[in-house]
Design an enzyme around this catalytic site. Structure first.
Site, PDB file in Angstrom:
ATOM      1  N   HIS A 218      24.232  43.682  66.071  1.00  0.00           N
ATOM      2  CA  HIS A 218      24.102  42.240  66.322  1.00  0.00           C
ATOM      3  C   HIS A 218      24.410  41.501  65.038  1.00  0.00           C
ATOM      4  O   HIS A 218      24.075  41.957  63.957  1.00  0.00           O
ATOM      5  CB  HIS A 218      22.675  41.886  66.778  1.00  0.00           C
TER       6      HIS A 218
ATOM      7  N   ASP B  30      21.559  43.761  75.424  1.00  0.00           N
ATOM      8  CA  ASP B  30      22.409  44.317  76.500  1.00  0.00           C
ATOM      9  C   ASP B  30      22.212  45.808  76.714  1.00  0.00           C
ATOM     10  O   ASP B  30      22.747  46.361  77.680  1.00  0.00           O
ATOM     11  CB  ASP B  30      23.884  44.044  76.160  1.00  0.00           C
TER      12      ASP B  30
HETATM   13  C1  SDX Z   1      25.222  39.487  72.573  1.00  0.00           C
HETATM   14  O1  SDX Z   1      25.302  36.236  68.888  1.00  0.00           O
HETATM   15  C2  SDX Z   1      24.394  36.383  69.797  1.00  0.00           C
HETATM   16  O2  SDX Z   1      23.274  35.896  69.698  1.00  0.00           O
HETATM   17  C3  SDX Z   1      24.833  37.167  71.020  1.00  0.00           C
HETATM   18  C4  SDX Z   1      23.746  37.545  72.021  1.00  0.00           C
HETATM   19  C5  SDX Z   1      23.203  36.329  72.745  1.00  0.00           C
HETATM   20  O3  SDX Z   1      22.075  36.404  73.253  1.00  0.00           O
HETATM   21  O4  SDX Z   1      23.949  35.330  72.883  1.00  0.00           O
HETATM   22  O5  SDX Z   1      22.678  38.207  71.362  1.00  0.00           O
HETATM   23  C6  SDX Z   1      24.290  38.458  73.117  1.00  0.00           C
HETATM   24  O6  SDX Z   1      26.411  39.251  72.533  1.00  0.00           O
HETATM   25  C7  SDX Z   1      24.659  40.759  72.014  1.00  0.00           C
HETATM   26  C8  SDX Z   1      25.765  41.688  71.381  1.00  0.00           C
HETATM   27  C9  SDX Z   1      26.433  42.457  72.523  1.00  0.00           C
HETATM   28  N1  SDX Z   1      27.622  43.178  72.018  1.00  0.00           N
HETATM   29  C10 SDX Z   1      27.606  44.524  71.914  1.00  0.00           C
HETATM   30  O7  SDX Z   1      26.631  45.227  72.135  1.00  0.00           O
HETATM   31  C11 SDX Z   1      28.962  45.107  71.513  1.00  0.00           C
HETATM   32  C12 SDX Z   1      28.764  46.192  70.440  1.00  0.00           C
HETATM   33  N2  SDX Z   1      28.356  45.518  69.178  1.00  0.00           N
HETATM   34  C13 SDX Z   1      29.389  45.187  68.229  1.00  0.00           C
HETATM   35  O8  SDX Z   1      30.615  44.855  68.761  1.00  0.00           O
HETATM   36  C14 SDX Z   1      28.870  44.302  67.093  1.00  0.00           C
HETATM   37  O9  SDX Z   1      27.692  44.836  66.667  1.00  0.00           O
HETATM   38  C15 SDX Z   1      28.689  42.813  67.338  1.00  0.00           C
HETATM   39  C16 SDX Z   1      29.910  42.171  67.895  1.00  0.00           C
HETATM   40  C17 SDX Z   1      27.551  42.578  68.279  1.00  0.00           C
HETATM   41  C18 SDX Z   1      28.351  42.160  65.993  1.00  0.00           C
HETATM   42  O10 SDX Z   1      29.469  42.303  65.207  1.00  0.00           O
HETATM   43  P1  SDX Z   1      29.486  41.752  63.680  1.00  0.00           P
HETATM   44  O11 SDX Z   1      28.226  41.036  63.366  1.00  0.00           O
HETATM   45  O12 SDX Z   1      30.769  41.046  63.476  1.00  0.00           O
HETATM   46  O13 SDX Z   1      29.413  43.075  62.827  1.00  0.00           O
HETATM   47  P2  SDX Z   1      30.665  43.872  62.340  1.00  0.00           P
HETATM   48  O14 SDX Z   1      31.633  44.057  63.452  1.00  0.00           O
HETATM   49  O15 SDX Z   1      31.143  43.261  61.066  1.00  0.00           O
HETATM   50  O16 SDX Z   1      29.990  45.297  62.041  1.00  0.00           O
HETATM   51  C19 SDX Z   1      29.386  45.566  60.786  1.00  0.00           C
HETATM   52  C20 SDX Z   1      29.553  47.065  60.618  1.00  0.00           C
HETATM   53  C21 SDX Z   1      31.010  47.520  60.774  1.00  0.00           C
HETATM   54  O17 SDX Z   1      31.149  48.717  60.023  1.00  0.00           O
HETATM   55  P3  SDX Z   1      31.793  48.593  58.502  1.00  0.00           P
HETATM   56  O18 SDX Z   1      33.117  47.886  58.645  1.00  0.00           O
HETATM   57  O19 SDX Z   1      30.783  47.810  57.701  1.00  0.00           O
HETATM   58  O20 SDX Z   1      31.943  50.041  58.069  1.00  0.00           O
HETATM   59  O21 SDX Z   1      28.825  47.747  61.655  1.00  0.00           O
HETATM   60  C22 SDX Z   1      29.739  48.462  62.477  1.00  0.00           C
HETATM   61  C23 SDX Z   1      31.112  47.872  62.232  1.00  0.00           C
HETATM   62  O22 SDX Z   1      32.136  48.840  62.490  1.00  0.00           O
HETATM   63  N3  SDX Z   1      29.305  48.249  63.865  1.00  0.00           N
HETATM   64  C24 SDX Z   1      29.291  49.189  64.798  1.00  0.00           C
HETATM   65  C25 SDX Z   1      28.738  48.573  65.939  1.00  0.00           C
HETATM   66  N4  SDX Z   1      28.462  47.296  65.670  1.00  0.00           N
HETATM   67  C26 SDX Z   1      28.810  47.103  64.378  1.00  0.00           C
HETATM   68  N5  SDX Z   1      29.681  50.492  64.783  1.00  0.00           N
HETATM   69  C27 SDX Z   1      29.515  51.176  65.942  1.00  0.00           C
HETATM   70  N6  SDX Z   1      28.992  50.657  67.094  1.00  0.00           N
HETATM   71  C28 SDX Z   1      28.598  49.351  67.124  1.00  0.00           C
HETATM   72  N7  SDX Z   1      28.085  48.836  68.238  1.00  0.00           N
END
Ligand code: SDX
Length: 434
Positions: free
Chosen positions: A311, A369
């Site tokens: 998140h 989720d």
């Molecule tokens: C919702 O914003 C809100 O409030 C949203 C929400 C709401 O109520 O409105 O809470 C609802 O959208 C919840 C999130 C649902 N999405 C998912 O579950 C999809 C999986 N999660 C990821 O796509 C991700 O965690 C996000 C999109 C939720 C957040 O992405 P960020 O904040 O842009 O983080 P990032 O992509 O920069 O990740 C930071 C690091 C990265 O690794 P490095 O580049 O630092 O090595 O963490 C890793 C990412 O690769 N990472 C993950 C991961 N999420 C982040 N690696 C594996 N699996 C994951 N799920």
């Protein structure tokens, strides 16, 4: 009111020694903000923050999140207390008006919403323009946007009464549209809303009743659905809420703005994640495959991510996920489902991930989720409807934030700038010379 903080940040241009003091503004709680509204005028430079990782886009009094502590407050009330003691329509009132309603206010609000749940009869023809196998979120984008074509008597965004009428119509009618999108997809007749049923019960009745026989919703399932709606109702300036605010900043009508929010929510990185979690769990299939998928999630060359994990704000447990996991067990017990392999798989996946350095180091925890789809599946809701339910719940958050923006006397049209990396000016080349 925001308070001007005595501290300032000084920005210095090392090439010519110019410097500027940037004021700091403090809210009631949470990070202060550095006010950069004069930055471009003073320095001829933009700030640069794609994805808005360090950017506050507005002032708000609606929802507060402390991502490090895993705290979520709706108008100051902790989400776990609202989930335990409140109900969705009371929470809608709280988000819209800023205070919990007294008995008289609550009775009138519930009556007003209840009496707006029906759709104009002509709406039914809208659905018939879609293929039966259309994704319900595609139907939601189209049909919710079409509300603007019917309710011309509440489109003046500068009229507080119009804004509230539109807000009530959206809160009341989006569930009816959602249930009709489901019924259309399975070829069953639409079921009219009923004024003798509560909000969650009415929604489940419209989803699962048929003209052929009565459908009585169990109290536990109603409570679980109502709780899920509370958990999803608002969440500060997330992608879809920011979409609604940006659309609304141009003066677009509330129905069009909510349709834009629905479109943004659909993405698998946002509200579409609940559907993606079930698809992922079904793909993982059994506990023995978990290590393989955890490694895929960690592999930078693999686009696979653990859906329902991570998140932008929460760097601790999403408090909603905790409540959701508790609800999972209640619903499965109520339905007499002794062992749900998907729940066992999800809990083992959570255990393994939270012991893995990659997830621990990046503070990736289950989000709202991760468990919701398991409850939806147990209730009998198809995966394609999971994000639709998120949209049903979030409509009140979107419209509350939209109202707050319109009522903000300082609000302006949202118009970000860019870092341009394209061609500099050049002359047109005639076709015969290319
Ligand atoms: C919702 O914003 C809100 O409030 C949203 C929400 C709401 O109520 O409105 O809470 C609802 O959208 C919840 C999130 C649902 N999405 C998912 O579950 C999809 C999986 N999660 C990821 O796509 C991700 O965690 C996000 C999109 C939720 C957040 O992405 P960020 O904040 O842009 O983080 P990032 O992509 O920069 O990740 C930071 C690091 C990265 O690794 P490095 O580049 O630092 O090595 O963490 C890793 C990412 O690769 N990472 C993950 C991961 N999420 C982040 N690696 C594996 N699996 C994951 N799920």
């Amino acid at each position: 009111m925001p308070t001007k903080d005595p501290q300032t940040f000084t920005l210095k241009n090392n090439s010519n020694g110019n410097s500027w003091d940037l004021p700091v503004i403090e809210g009631t709680v949470g990070p202060k903000v550095i006010d950069v509204r004069r930055l471009y005028a003073d320095t001829d430079c933009f700030t640069y923050d794609p994805g808005f990782t360090s950017t506050g886009s507005c002032e708000s009094k609606i929802t507060y999140i402390d991502g490090d502590e895993g705290i979520l407050l709706y108008r100051g009330y902790p989400i776990d207390q609202l989930a335990e003691h409140s109900n969705y329509l009371e929470t809608c009132y709280l988000l819209l008006y800023g205070e919990l309603p007294n008995n008289e206010e609550k009775t009138k609000f519930v009556s007003d919403i209840t009496n707006h749940t029906m759709l104009h009869e002509q709406f039914n023809t809208f659905f018939h323009g879609f293929r039966r196998d259309a994704h319900p979120m595609a139907v939601m984008c189209g049909v919710v946007g079409a509300l603007a074509a019917f309710y011309h008597d509440s489109l003046d965004i500068n009229d507080p009464h119009h804004r509230m009428v539109s807000s009530y119509r959206l809160i009341a009618k989006v569930p009816t549209i959602a249930a009709q999108a489901y019924k259309y997809s399975i070829g069953q007749p639409f079921i009219s809303p009923r004024n003798d049923l509560g909000f969650a019960e009415n929604f489940l009745h419209m989803m699962f009743a048929t003209p052929a026989e009565d459908y009585n919703v169990s109290r536990i399932l109603c409570k679980a659905m109502d709780r899920i709606l509370i958990l999803h109702a608002d969440h500060e300036q997330n992608a879809s809420t920011s979409t609604v605010r940006l659309a609304g900043s141009s003066g677009a009508n509330p129905f069009a703005c909510i349709a834009a929010g629905i479109a943004s929510l659909w993405g698998p990185a946002h509200g579409g994640a609940n559907e993606a979690v079930l698809i992922m769990l079904n793909e993982i299939e059994n506990i023995n495959n978990i290590p393989k998928y955890v490694n895929k999630a960690k592999d930078k060359n693999d686009p696979f991510r653990l859906m329902g994990f991570g998140h932008r704000v929460y760097k601790n447990f999403d408090p909603r996920a905790k409540v959701m996991q508790q609800s999972c067990h209640e619903v499965l017990n109520e339905l007499g489902i002794k062992d749900e392999p998907l729940l066992d798989l999800a809990m083992e996946l959570e255990r393994i991930a939270l012991e893995d350095e990659y997830f621990v180091e990046r503070k990736l925890y289950p989000n709202v989720d991760f468990y919701s789809g398991i409850i939806f599946k147990a209730i009998g809701i198809p995966e394609s409807m999971f994000t639709v339910l998120f949209a049903v719940a979030r409509t009140v958050g979107w419209i509350s934030q939209w109202n707050e923006m319109i009522e903000d006397p300082t609000q302006k049209i949202g118009r970000p700038r860019q870092l341009y990396l394209g061609e500099t000016i050049r002359d047109y080349i005639p076709l015969k010379k290319r």
